[in-house]
Write an enzyme that holds these catalytic residues in place. Structure first.
Site, PDB file in Angstrom:
ATOM      1  N   CYS A 103       0.832  -1.203   0.000  1.00 35.02           N
ATOM      2  CA  CYS A 103       0.000   0.000   0.000  1.00 35.02           C
ATOM      3  C   CYS A 103       0.868   1.257   0.000  1.00 35.02           C
ATOM      4  O   CYS A 103       0.574   2.224  -0.715  1.00 35.02           O
ATOM      5  CB  CYS A 103      -0.928  -0.015   1.207  1.00 35.02           C
ATOM      6  SG  CYS A 103      -2.099   1.364   1.236  1.00 35.02           S
ATOM      7  N   CYS A 148      -6.208  -3.184   7.497  1.00 33.40           N
ATOM      8  CA  CYS A 148      -7.338  -2.261   7.430  1.00 33.40           C
ATOM      9  C   CYS A 148      -8.519  -2.814   6.665  1.00 33.40           C
ATOM     10  O   CYS A 148      -9.664  -2.433   6.928  1.00 33.40           O
ATOM     11  CB  CYS A 148      -6.882  -0.933   6.830  1.00 33.40           C
ATOM     12  SG  CYS A 148      -6.382  -1.030   5.084  1.00 33.40           S
TER      13      CYS A 148
END
Length: 344
Positions: free
Chosen positions: A91, A183
């Site tokens: 990410c 997440c």
């Protein structure tokens, strides 16, 4: 006045980072990525509330498709391959310091800032001062970005410092809890997530053999995706304490071994990203970190090119899990990082 785009997740860290930048005299704008569609409205809303409290503009960036393609698909692919993924590194590479850097440029900003606990100094990526929060291990992807355009306002602070600042400034998220490690799996049940994404139609989540390093069958497991190298939990009663040494997806096999058999002296690191200051060559020595919470171990480069290197540790290290990252440090300065592969 220098302009900075501050990544804001709606949490306390990124909120304090934006507040500190404003105090330092920057012209600050906030930005929040939409990664999951409607499910994250609260995070976007919290970031917008903080931005309003700080009297700064707030932008959103639709990154749902990119996140699915670059992070979630990678996460699934690694498990299918019997490796242990590191989605935060992916990410950071593709979204936080890729997509958001592009957004910063498009808005005419001089810098991109995040709430990471690390330090950039004279073009070097350094460990943050809080050893419990230092995130430099995950941040080596910034070597593929323009490091001198990145700011980490929290690098010189501890988490307690940040909480105190948030309360002093009366930020709306001052008491907000820490976010979970992954997440996109808010429940924390990554096995259920894998099943929901189709890793369940084959032997990834069906019973197979647990064998020792000689191939002797010791027991049964409930699916290779339940395991990572170095793990003990979940192996069951094998007659003695044993750990996962290898995952063989093709045969749906978990190889278990004694603790001392987990050790390796040599690893291969691929997909290498290096500091512009680092000119790696055989014989160079570093302290190498092979997991987020592991202690760095001294090692020498015995072979390298632009994308791959081979490291030999002074003393064998345990549980170097394929798919995790290895980051090379010179003191507190990160010189390079890449993905661990078994040395063949």
């Amino acid at each position: 006045m220098k302009k900075v785009l501050a990544a804001m997740s709606g949490g306390v860290d990124s909120s304090v980072a934006a507040a500190l930048l404003k105090e330092q005299g920057f012209e600050v704008s906030g930005v929040t990525m939409r990664l999951f569609g409607d499910r994250e409205n609260s995070a976007v809303s919290d970031a917008k509330i903080v931005a309003d409290a700080l009297s700064i503009p707030h932008h959103t960036v639709d990154a749902v498709d990119l996140f699915e393609r670059e992070v979630i698909s990678y996460f699934l692919s690694e498990y299918r391959s019997g490796r242990t993924p590191n989605p935060c590194v992916k990410c950071n590479h593709r979204l936080k310091f890729g997509l958001l850097m592009e957004k910063a440029v498009s808005l005419g900003c001089d810098f991109l800032a995040t709430g990471h606990y690390a330090i950039i100094e004279d073009g070097d990526l350094r460990r943050g001062v809080d050893p419990q929060k230092d995130q430099s291990y995950f941040l080596y992807p910034i070597f593929a970005s323009e490091i001198n355009k990145i700011l980490f306002p929290l690098g010189g602070l501890t988490k307690d410092n940040v909480r105190e600042i948030a309360k002093k400034l009366d930020l709306p998220v001052a008491s907000k809890k820490e976010s979970q490690d992954i997440c996109f799996i808010p429940s924390g049940d990554y096995l259920q997530f894998l099943k929901s994404r189709g890793i369940g139609v084959d032997h990834h989540v069906t019973a197979g053999n647990i064998v020792d390093i000689n191939g002797k069958i010791l027991g049964k497991h409930t699916g290779v995706c339940n395991f990572t190298v170095g793990q003990r939990k979940g192996l069951g009663a094998l007659g003695k304490r044993m750990y996962v040494k290898q995952i063989i997806v093709d045969t749906n096999t978990v190889v278990a071994a004694d603790e001392d058999q987990l050790e390796t002296s040599i690893i291969t690191v691929k997909n290498l990203l290096c500091s512009t200051k680092a000119e790696l060559k055989s014989g160079d020595r570093f302290h190498v970190q092979i997991r987020y919470r592991s202690k760095p171990s001294p090692a020498s480069i015995i072979n390298c090119d632009s994308e791959t290197l081979t490291l030999q540790f002074d003393e064998p290290v345990k549980a170097a899990a394929p798919g995790q990252s290895a980051v090379l440090y010179d003191g507190d300065v990160a010189a390079a990082g890449g993905v661990i592969f078994p040395h063949l």
